[in-house]
Design an enzyme around this catalytic site. Structure first.
Site, PDB file in Angstrom:
ATOM      1  N   HIS A  31       1.109  -1.223  -0.111  1.00 23.22           N
ATOM      2  CA  HIS A  31       0.095  -0.032   0.146  1.00 23.22           C
ATOM      3  C   HIS A  31       0.893   1.287  -0.056  1.00 23.22           C
ATOM      4  O   HIS A  31       1.452   1.551   1.103  1.00 23.22           O
ATOM      5  CB  HIS A  31      -0.856   0.040   1.205  1.00 23.22           C
ATOM      6  CG  HIS A  31      -1.799   1.192   1.145  1.00 23.22           C
ATOM      7  ND1 HIS A  31      -3.170   1.075   0.533  1.00 23.22           N
ATOM      8  CD2 HIS A  31      -1.763   2.389   1.421  1.00 23.22           C
ATOM      9  CE1 HIS A  31      -3.902   2.156   0.829  1.00 23.22           C
ATOM     10  NE2 HIS A  31      -2.955   3.176   1.231  1.00 23.22           N
ATOM     11  N   ARG A 130     -14.390  12.856   3.985  1.00 20.56           N
ATOM     12  CA  ARG A 130     -13.400  14.130   3.761  1.00 20.56           C
ATOM     13  C   ARG A 130     -12.481  13.937   2.423  1.00 20.56           C
ATOM     14  O   ARG A 130     -11.896  14.701   1.997  1.00 20.56           O
ATOM     15  CB  ARG A 130     -12.311  14.322   4.910  1.00 20.56           C
ATOM     16  CG  ARG A 130     -11.482  13.201   5.108  1.00 20.56           C
ATOM     17  CD  ARG A 130     -10.524  13.286   6.242  1.00 20.56           C
ATOM     18  NE  ARG A 130     -10.138  12.109   6.792  1.00 20.56           N
ATOM     19  CZ  ARG A 130      -8.914  11.523   5.931  1.00 20.56           C
ATOM     20  NH1 ARG A 130      -8.222  12.311   5.147  1.00 20.56           N
ATOM     21  NH2 ARG A 130      -8.713  10.429   6.394  1.00 20.56           N
ATOM     22  N   ASP A 257       2.345   2.909   3.013  1.00 19.82           N
ATOM     23  CA  ASP A 257       1.214   4.177   2.923  1.00 19.82           C
ATOM     24  C   ASP A 257       2.153   5.504   2.564  1.00 19.82           C
ATOM     25  O   ASP A 257       1.640   6.434   2.319  1.00 19.82           O
ATOM     26  CB  ASP A 257       0.532   4.389   4.021  1.00 19.82           C
ATOM     27  CG  ASP A 257      -0.705   5.466   3.686  1.00 19.82           C
ATOM     28  OD1 ASP A 257      -1.005   5.567   2.717  1.00 19.82           O
ATOM     29  OD2 ASP A 257      -1.018   6.408   4.448  1.00 19.82           O
TER      30      ASP A 257
HETATM   31  C1  0GY Z   1      -4.466   6.510   2.317  1.00 19.31           C
HETATM   32  C2  0GY Z   1      -5.068   7.582   3.287  1.00 19.31           C
HETATM   33  C3  0GY Z   1      -5.738   8.449   3.022  1.00 19.31           C
HETATM   34  C4  0GY Z   1      -5.649   9.266   1.937  1.00 19.31           C
HETATM   35  C5  0GY Z   1      -6.137   8.374   0.531  1.00 19.31           C
HETATM   36  O1  0GY Z   1      -6.629   8.401  -1.902  1.00 19.31           O
HETATM   37  C6  0GY Z   1      -6.214   8.896  -0.842  1.00 19.31           C
HETATM   38  O2  0GY Z   1      -6.249  10.209  -1.043  1.00 19.31           O
HETATM   39  O3  0GY Z   1      -5.816   7.313   0.501  1.00 19.31           O
HETATM   40  C7  0GY Z   1      -6.302   9.494   3.969  1.00 19.31           C
HETATM   41  O4  0GY Z   1      -6.288  10.490   4.122  1.00 19.31           O
HETATM   42  O5  0GY Z   1      -6.645   8.845   5.072  1.00 19.31           O
HETATM   43  O6  0GY Z   1      -4.593   5.344   2.285  1.00 19.31           O
HETATM   44  O7  0GY Z   1      -3.400   6.818   1.641  1.00 19.31           O
END
Ligand code: 0GY
Length: 301
Positions: A31, A130, A257
């Protein structure tokens, strides 16, 4: 095009420490994201945030620094359904990356096939309010049925409090379903309390549901401070993640992440995140499943 990052946006950690935990050979960071660069791959007009650039070369450098063999790159919401930055990474990864795309109803079968040829093996539905606007469930189900024919899975991102309302939709999905970040438990609630029990029940009753045991830095209340001088940050997340790894060893994935979108308080040292792994997967066998066997089965078989 020039983009101004969202005020307060934290840049990714430029010099991650070398992890003490030695990853098993062939480990997959399952991820992570690529952001732009915006000048080449513009951020989507409908985005809810503007990140700092985090390009493919930088992700490859992180992969090598931490000791991973492969990456799974998940389309981030700041790129909407424009998967070009992610696909560009895949085609330059020499077979060492797979992708999870964002796909809308209007996509053609030929475009889906092109994504598959580039290395996409899943698509993501985001229910975090959000981050995205609402999409009707029937539209999502229609897309899921189409990608199921390609053998893709569906990644879902939601917050624990929303699981009751989303349960029927999730359990009707015709694919493997991979939950991001442990279903985002609220760590002020107990690991054996009703909210996390609901998530465990989802996995227990539905053998097609997997979980990423990711993002301790996002979930933790105690934060990155090591409690006893060891490299053991984010200790309060351990019971949650470990419970899932121990009960469902064949349906868990791990990832950094990177580059960690939308963190407000601190930016994690990715080396420290890797050192979180042996606290949640405590045997050589469970580490191999989490980091190698499971992601290889889902993305490279
Ligand atoms: C993550 C978490 C976030 C954002 C996204 O696609 C995204 O913008 O996944 C978050 O802001 O919690 O998994 O990267």
């Amino acid at each position: 095009m020039q983009f101004q990052k969202t005020p307060g946006w934290l840049d990714w950690y430029a010099n991650p420490s070398k992890p003490h935990f030695i990853l098993p050979e062939g480990a997959v960071d399952a991820h992570c994201h690529v952001f732009g660069p915006g000048a080449k791959f513009p951020y989507a007009p409908e985005r809810k945030y503007t990140p700092c650039d985090a390009g493919r070369e930088q992700l490859f450098a992180l992969r090598d620094q931490l000791g991973f063999a492969r990456n799974v790159v998940v389309q981030a919401t700041c790129h909407g359904a424009d998967n070009r930055a992610m696909v560009d990474l895949l085609v330059h990864a020499e077979g060492r990356a797979r992708g999870v795309a964002t796909v809308r109803r209007a996509i053609g079968d030929d475009q889906l096939r092109a994504l598959h040829a580039a290395g996409v093996r899943g698509m993501r539905f985001n229910f975090v309010k959000r981050l995205v606007d609402f999409t009707p469930r029937d539209e999502l189900m229609e897309i899921a049925a189409r990608v199921a024919k390609l053998g893709w899975h569906v990644v879902i991102y939601f917050e624990a409090v929303d699981l009751p309302e989303l349960w029927d939709f999730f359990t009707a999905l015709p694919t493997v379903v991979v939950v991001d970040h442990l279903g985002r438990p609220d760590l002020s609630k107990p690991v054996d309390g009703p909210e996390f029990e609901r998530f465990v029940k989802l996995m227990r009753e539905h053998g097609n549901v997997w979980s990423k045991v990711t993002c301790p830095e996002r979930l933790s209340i105690t934060g990155p401070k090591a409690l006893d001088g060891e490299r053991n940050a984010y200790r309060d997340v351990v019971p949650f993640a470990r419970r899932i790894v121990e009960e469902f060893p064949d349906r868990v994935l791990w990832g950094t992440d990177w580059p960690h979108p939308n963190l407000k308080d601190h930016m994690p040292d990715d080396g420290l995140l890797v050192d979180f792994i042996p606290h949640i997967a405590t045997t050589t066998e469970s580490q191999r499943k989490l980091l190698v066997d499971n992601p290889m089965r889902l993305y490279w078989s």
